[in-house]
Design a protein around this motif. Structure first.
Motif, PDB file in Angstrom:
ATOM      1  N   VAL A  54       6.367  10.934 145.673  1.00 35.02           N
ATOM      2  CA  VAL A  54       5.952  10.183 146.812  1.00 35.02           C
ATOM      3  C   VAL A  54       4.703   9.303 146.323  1.00 35.02           C
ATOM      4  CG1 VAL A  54       6.323  11.807 148.494  1.00 35.02           C
ATOM      5  CG2 VAL A  54       4.498  12.154 147.578  1.00 35.02           C
ATOM      6  N   PRO A  55       4.324   8.192 147.121  1.00 37.79           N
ATOM      7  CA  PRO A  55       3.301   7.370 146.563  1.00 37.79           C
ATOM      8  C   PRO A  55       1.861   7.951 147.123  1.00 37.79           C
ATOM      9  CG  PRO A  55       4.363   6.307 148.671  1.00 37.79           C
ATOM     10  CD  PRO A  55       5.068   7.458 148.120  1.00 37.79           C
ATOM     11  N   GLN A 372       1.126  -3.537 158.885  1.00 38.47           N
ATOM     12  CA  GLN A 372       2.035  -3.254 157.882  1.00 38.47           C
ATOM     13  C   GLN A 372       1.428  -4.052 156.381  1.00 38.47           C
ATOM     14  OE1 GLN A 372       5.241  -5.301 159.571  1.00 38.47           O
ATOM     15  NE2 GLN A 372       6.237  -3.600 160.669  1.00 38.47           N
ATOM     16  N   HIS A 373       0.659  -4.904 156.416  1.00 40.81           N
ATOM     17  CA  HIS A 373      -0.100  -5.868 155.367  1.00 40.81           C
ATOM     18  C   HIS A 373      -0.621  -4.814 154.798  1.00 40.81           C
ATOM     19  CE1 HIS A 373      -1.041  -8.992 153.016  1.00 40.81           C
ATOM     20  NE2 HIS A 373      -2.342  -8.500 152.885  1.00 40.81           N
ATOM     21  N   ALA A 374      -1.663  -4.119 155.329  1.00 43.49           N
ATOM     22  CA  ALA A 374      -2.486  -2.974 154.814  1.00 43.49           C
ATOM     23  C   ALA A 374      -1.821  -1.935 154.246  1.00 43.49           C
ATOM     24  CB  ALA A 374      -3.395  -2.538 155.996  1.00 43.49           C
ATOM     25  N   MET A 375      -0.648  -1.556 154.803  1.00 42.61           N
ATOM     26  CA  MET A 375       0.099  -0.422 154.231  1.00 42.61           C
ATOM     27  C   MET A 375       0.782  -1.204 152.846  1.00 42.61           C
ATOM     28  SD  MET A 375       1.096   2.618 153.800  1.00 42.61           S
ATOM     29  CE  MET A 375       0.565   3.371 155.025  1.00 42.61           C
ATOM     30  N   GLU A 376       1.695  -2.369 153.048  1.00 41.72           N
ATOM     31  CA  GLU A 376       2.209  -2.880 152.071  1.00 41.72           C
ATOM     32  C   GLU A 376       1.539  -3.239 150.584  1.00 41.72           C
ATOM     33  OE1 GLU A 376       5.223  -5.351 153.847  1.00 41.72           O
ATOM     34  OE2 GLU A 376       5.692  -3.624 154.962  1.00 41.72           O
ATOM     35  N   LYS A 377       0.312  -3.814 150.892  1.00 43.51           N
ATOM     36  CA  LYS A 377      -0.576  -4.546 149.900  1.00 43.51           C
ATOM     37  C   LYS A 377      -1.525  -3.556 149.505  1.00 43.51           C
ATOM     38  CE  LYS A 377      -2.410  -8.284 147.930  1.00 43.51           C
ATOM     39  NZ  LYS A 377      -3.776  -8.687 148.357  1.00 43.51           N
ATOM     40  N   HIS A 378      -2.093  -2.839 150.205  1.00 43.79           N
ATOM     41  CA  HIS A 378      -3.192  -1.841 149.849  1.00 43.79           C
ATOM     42  C   HIS A 378      -2.751  -0.292 149.889  1.00 43.79           C
ATOM     43  CE1 HIS A 378      -5.921  -5.234 150.127  1.00 43.79           C
ATOM     44  NE2 HIS A 378      -5.303  -5.620 151.076  1.00 43.79           N
ATOM     45  N   LEU A 379      -1.668  -0.064 150.248  1.00 41.55           N
ATOM     46  CA  LEU A 379      -1.482   1.403 150.607  1.00 41.55           C
ATOM     47  C   LEU A 379      -2.494   2.302 151.296  1.00 41.55           C
ATOM     48  CD1 LEU A 379       0.235   2.450 147.246  1.00 41.55           C
ATOM     49  CD2 LEU A 379       1.372   2.131 149.324  1.00 41.55           C
TER      50      LEU A 379
END
Ligand code: PMP
Length: 428
Positions: A54-55, A372-379
């Protein structure tokens, strides 16, 4: 001879079962056979052959929050039996840690196996009998959910309905108790759907003068803001392990004061839940002064190690310092948001919940694109609204191991970058 016949019968039964598995497998192409002719779901070949992966994300939503390395390490300690003396010692230590964070001397203080909802159900199912009236302060989704639960348990729910972002006042309480003469008043201290903090001063006294029990949800606040069950004269209070307390989800700390214990003891109808029955749980947790502990259910042993370590960390830092750290980090976040030109949803600073901060979504902004961007780009997790606040706010958690300036700065940077990127893309 008898043994042989019954063995033959068992073999035949097994054979028939395998045949039926095979025919299902042929029809649906789901099951495959291993070398012994036993069925293996085809999907396990591809999905379960590697160890779990898991990330690592920064969880700045309303919970769960990240756990400290100390808590995570404790989860992989050996499993102990739930009736072993070493495990009883862990339970005793948790009890003391919970009395500390609840600021109570209540003997019936323990952790329910299950998430915050289980604490909610345990609080009500133990003291509510069919036909009892419960006044519920509805300041967001949680009050609404409790009103539903009261009805499911055979009670009568009367709500104090407040507009979004407003708290229940002392006058609301007096009017409602006067009108409905309820057995229970239920309030949410930390309304995580709106980011409001319900003041509780004076409400316990009012409840006592009406013979009403005060039940309070502190799932999103316990440990993160100055609070005392005893000083506030709260009769039942519950929380969750996965927020400020810094443990994984799956446990719900709860405490019952003397008036609530008396209410449980003097019920005329049985408690409508076996697993949440505080008579059994208080015995297993040795809250009743020396009676032998009996098996009730098998609790999540390793999660309890995690809660033990989360509580130990709060105790070594000292609760007042933990409260202050949360206040400072929430202020840092709120200042940072306002410096970015964003507006906070709760206008009155004193009513803002430091642990779950709500930010207004500016007109024309696609809130989902930003999260979504905060999650995809910065986790990094930033949450949208919940229930009545969906589309109105983002919710940013500052809790437990995440209530540190460096993590607050990371979420601010991610939000800023997501907003700028959105503008460039013509999405905002
Ligand atoms: N009450 C409040 C105030 C909460 O914030 C939450 C969880 N977000 C709950 C109850 C329910 O907790 P859980 O999801 O652990 O069941």
């Amino acid at each position: 001879i008898c043994i042989c016949i019954s063995q033959n019968r068992r073999d035949k039964e097994l054979q028939t079962k395998l045949e039926s598995y095979r025919s299902v497998s042929n029809k649906n192409q789901v099951l495959k056979m291993d070398t012994n002719g036993l069925p293996v779901p085809a999907s396990t070949n591809s999905v379960l052959k590697n160890p779990i992966n898991v990330p690592e994300k920064l969880l700045m939503g309303p919970g769960p929050s990240n756990c400290s390395p100390r808590v995570l390490e404790s989860l992989s300690l050996p499993v102990l039996g739930h009736m072993h003396k070493e495990f009883f010692q862990v339970l005793d230590e948790i009890k003391i840690g919970l009395q500390y964070v609840f600021q109570t001397s209540n003997k019936w203080t323990l952790a329910i196996s299950g998430p915050g909802h289980t604490g909610m159900e345990a609080a009500l199912v133990n003291i509510l009998e069919p036909g009892d009236t419960v006044v519920v302060g509805k300041t967001g989704i949680w009050g609404a959910r409790v009103a539903d639960l009261v009805v499911r348990l055979g009670g009568v729910a009367q709500t104090i309905d407040k507009p979004l972002g407003q708290v229940v006042t002392l006058t609301d309480v007096v009017d409602s108790l006067q009108k409905h003469r309820p057995k229970i008043l239920f309030l949410v201290h930390s309304e995580s759907s709106t980011g409001i903090m319900q003041p509780l001063e004076g409400i316990g006294e009012i409840c006592r003068s009406y013979g009403t029990l005060l039940v309070v949800d502190t799932v999103a606040s316990l440990g993160g803001v100055p609070f005392s069950v005893d000083l506030l004269k709260i009769d039942v209070c519950y929380s969750g392990s996965q927020k400020v307390l810094g443990a994984p989800p799956g446990l719900s700390p709860i405490t019952f004061g003397p008036r609530a214990v008396e209410c449980v003891k003097s019920r005329t109808s049985p408690i409508k839940s076996y697993i949440l029955d505080m008579n059994f749980l208080s015995n297993y947790w040795d809250c009743n002064g020396g009676e032998p502990r009996g098996y009730h259910h098998t609790p999540p042993v390793n999660l309890l190690y995690g809660l033990r370590e989360g509580l130990a960390m709060i105790s070594s830092e000292k609760l007042e310092n933990v409260w202050e750290r949360h206040a400072l980090c929430a202020k840092r976040l709120q200042d940072g948001l306002q410096n970015m030109g964003l507006e906070l949803f709760i206008e009155e600073p004193a009513s803002r919940l430091p642990t779950v901060n709500t930010v207004k979504i500016p007109p024309g902004v696609d809130w989902k694109f930003v999260t979504q961007h905060a999650m995809e780009k910065h986790l990094i997790e930033i949450a949208g609204g919940l229930g009545p606040t969906v589309g109105l706010v983002w919710r940013i958690g500052v809790m437990g191991y995440n209530a540190y300036p460096g993590k607050v700065d990371r979420v601010l940077e991610a939000l800023k970058e997501a907003l700028e990127f959105g503008k460039l893309q013509g999405r905002l």
